[in-house]
Design a protein around this motif. Sequence first.
Motif: not given
Length: 64
Positions: A1-8, A10-11, A42-56
């Motif tokens: 599974m690929h993710n964009t956490i590092k980019i988010l 940094a932003g 799934l819970e952690l993925a949603f927490k991270i997405a919500r923090l960045f105001q993005k869809d999972v």
Amino acid sequence: MHNTIKILRAGRDMTQEDLAQAVGVTRQTILSIEKNKYVPSLELAFKIARLFQKDVEEVFQYEK
């Protein structure tokens, strides 16, 4: 599974530790997710997405 956490992160000028504290995990967990060595719950993925105001799906992309 690929993710964009590092980019988010940094932003927002966030460290791995900042993100870890915000979602209630260790810095090592964030590092492992970023390096695609650990797939978050799934819970952690949603927490991270919500923090960045993005869809999972914008943060995590499934690859075969």
